[in-house]
Design an enzyme around this catalytic site. Sequence first.
Site, PDB file in Angstrom:
ATOM      1  N   SER A 135      15.193  -6.257   3.218  1.00 17.62           N
ATOM      2  CA  SER A 135      15.912  -6.133   4.476  1.00 17.62           C
ATOM      3  C   SER A 135      16.198  -4.657   4.718  1.00 17.62           C
ATOM      4  O   SER A 135      15.312  -3.806   4.589  1.00 17.62           O
ATOM      5  CB  SER A 135      17.187  -6.970   4.428  1.00 17.62           C
ATOM      6  OG  SER A 135      17.917  -6.875   5.634  1.00 17.62           O
ATOM      7  N   THR A 144       9.850   6.547   2.686  1.00  9.95           N
ATOM      8  CA  THR A 144       8.722   5.640   2.847  1.00  9.95           C
ATOM      9  C   THR A 144       8.036   5.964   4.175  1.00  9.95           C
ATOM     10  O   THR A 144       8.387   6.920   4.852  1.00  9.95           O
ATOM     11  CB  THR A 144       9.193   4.173   2.861  1.00  9.95           C
ATOM     12  OG1 THR A 144       9.923   3.931   4.071  1.00  9.95           O
ATOM     13  CG2 THR A 144      10.088   3.879   1.653  1.00  9.95           C
ATOM     14  N   GLY A 177       5.236   3.082   0.146  1.00 12.77           N
ATOM     15  CA  GLY A 177       6.678   2.894   0.152  1.00 12.77           C
ATOM     16  C   GLY A 177       7.200   1.997  -0.942  1.00 12.77           C
ATOM     17  O   GLY A 177       6.780   2.072  -2.104  1.00 12.77           O
ATOM     18  N   TYR A 202      15.180  -4.223  15.706  1.00 11.75           N
ATOM     19  CA  TYR A 202      14.946  -4.124  14.274  1.00 11.75           C
ATOM     20  C   TYR A 202      16.045  -4.847  13.495  1.00 11.75           C
ATOM     21  O   TYR A 202      15.771  -5.678  12.623  1.00 11.75           O
ATOM     22  CB  TYR A 202      14.878  -2.652  13.862  1.00 11.75           C
ATOM     23  CG  TYR A 202      14.626  -2.434  12.386  1.00 11.75           C
ATOM     24  CD1 TYR A 202      13.333  -2.516  11.867  1.00 11.75           C
ATOM     25  CD2 TYR A 202      15.672  -2.158  11.504  1.00 11.75           C
ATOM     26  CE1 TYR A 202      13.091  -2.330  10.509  1.00 11.75           C
ATOM     27  CE2 TYR A 202      15.438  -1.967  10.152  1.00 11.75           C
ATOM     28  CZ  TYR A 202      14.151  -2.054   9.666  1.00 11.75           C
ATOM     29  OH  TYR A 202      13.925  -1.876   8.324  1.00 11.75           O
ATOM     30  N   LYS A 229      16.305  -8.324  10.931  1.00 12.93           N
ATOM     31  CA  LYS A 229      16.840  -8.254   9.572  1.00 12.93           C
ATOM     32  C   LYS A 229      18.081  -9.145   9.425  1.00 12.93           C
ATOM     33  O   LYS A 229      18.288  -9.763   8.369  1.00 12.93           O
ATOM     34  CB  LYS A 229      17.162  -6.803   9.196  1.00 12.93           C
ATOM     35  CG  LYS A 229      15.937  -5.899   9.147  1.00 12.93           C
ATOM     36  CD  LYS A 229      14.894  -6.397   8.141  1.00 12.93           C
ATOM     37  CE  LYS A 229      13.739  -5.426   7.983  1.00 12.93           C
ATOM     38  NZ  LYS A 229      12.734  -5.896   7.004  1.00 12.93           N
ATOM     39  N   SER A 268       0.798  -1.225   0.000  1.00 16.63           N
ATOM     40  CA  SER A 268       0.000   0.000   0.000  1.00 16.63           C
ATOM     41  C   SER A 268       0.829   1.273   0.000  1.00 16.63           C
ATOM     42  O   SER A 268       0.313   2.348  -0.321  1.00 16.63           O
ATOM     43  CB  SER A 268      -0.937   0.015   1.212  1.00 16.63           C
ATOM     44  OG  SER A 268      -0.198  -0.042   2.423  1.00 16.63           O
TER      45      SER A 268
END
Length: 275
Positions: free
Chosen positions: A134, A183, A13, A148, A152, A11
């Site tokens: 990633s 984004t 980015g 975060y 990744k 939806s």
Amino acid sequence: MNKVWLVTGASSGFGRAITEAAVADGDVVVGAARRPEALADLVAAHPDQVEALKLDVSDVAAAEAAVRDVLARHGRIDVLVNNAGRGLVGAFEETTDAELRSLFDLHVFGPAALARAVLPAMRERRSGAIVQMSSMGGQMSFAGFSAYSGTKFALEGMSEALAAEVGEFGIKVLIVEPGAFRTALMANTEASADTGAYGSSVGTTRGMVDEGDGGQPGDPAKAAAVIRAALAAEHPPLRLPLGNDGVDAVLTHLDQVRADVTAWEKPARATTFDD
């Protein structure tokens, strides 16, 4: 023959940019999102090429069912783009178990379920591609992004092994490592409770997240074009850092790793049995 794409987080980015690029090339895209209504304009403009699918990637059963549905209706999925995600900022000590598990569900277990679900049909056709979105944080990290980057790093480790396993079946795996792109990630970044103990390190990162949205240098549309070019290359890369900051961060980190290994190479090698 035009391709069929399944893109999560479609939806906005990167997901939306990849969707728009695929549509411009005549391909069909099933765009998965928690808010599929955000894709209504693309569906209306390209009703024969874009479908919106409501999906929470962290719901593994729903993700597997989505793949079965797309395969049943289109007969194949040529490209899976695991793009859905969000940020989390906070010190390692401040990050709760629930916050960490939730992020792993979204960034690791969901993408893993989707990849497992598309692989049998890709193997049978001996073609296909899996794009793992990633981050430069999948190669290095810094204060405030332990959770975060942890997700990744995990995604990249799994994907590197996956690439070695599926190459013989003609399936490509592309790990994309963007820097700061314009984004919704910054706006969609949650924060762990701030204890105040890490103000000089994590505090700086919190401030960067709070103030950085809207000024990121990276253009998602240009990123989508490079991703498509990499997938079409005769010898596509396994990892694709994007943006000046992304490329610089990854190269600097590799230099640091080499320097650390080289500095301790002699004693490290001297740990074998004497016999």
